[in-house]
Design an enzyme around this catalytic site. Sequence first.
Site, short mmCIF file in Angstrom:
data_model
loop_
_atom_site.label_atom_id
_atom_site.label_comp_id
_atom_site.label_asym_id
_atom_site.label_seq_id
_atom_site.Cartn_x
_atom_site.Cartn_y
_atom_site.Cartn_z
N CYS A 1 37.37 30.12 46.97
CA CYS A 1 37.85 31.50 47.09
C CYS A 1 36.94 32.33 48.00
CB CYS A 1 37.91 32.11 45.69
SG CYS A 1 38.14 33.89 45.62
N CYS B 1 35.49 35.46 46.45
CA CYS B 1 34.48 35.07 45.45
C CYS B 1 33.13 34.78 46.13
CB CYS B 1 34.93 33.83 44.68
SG CYS B 1 36.43 34.05 43.72
#
Length: 139
Positions: free
Chosen positions: A66, A69
């Site tokens: 991600c 992230c």
Amino acid sequence: MIHVVCSHCGATNRMPEGRDLAAGKCGKCNRQLFEGQPADVSAAILEKHIAKSDIPVLVDVWAPWCGPCKVMGPQFEAAAKQAEPKLRFVKLNSDENQELSGRLGIRGIPTMIMFRGGKEVARISGAMASTDILKWADQ
């Protein structure tokens, strides 16, 4: 007494009120209870933190693939350096802990969830700067 869960072995430690929690060590594995950075924990250890810790737990649910992230990871770590041991900062890899992620109702990542007294008290999704994480956590 304040109950503090070790992020390494999951043991619940009793700490006397007024003691410097940042200097505390686990009675079972002898590791630091707070290291100034979020621990990447398993589902079992996260559940112990939620159920047994007297300190509010801030969880960053993330995944290694991600992009947002990856951007938020260093910001979450910077927030941990400033706020621990007032708050416990932990990370949960949603790919490695799919069952718990499902039970938590994770629909997008990164998602932060605040737990206090065994209950979810706040949730927010999306990458944030460390200052915004701390402001959100204080509310």
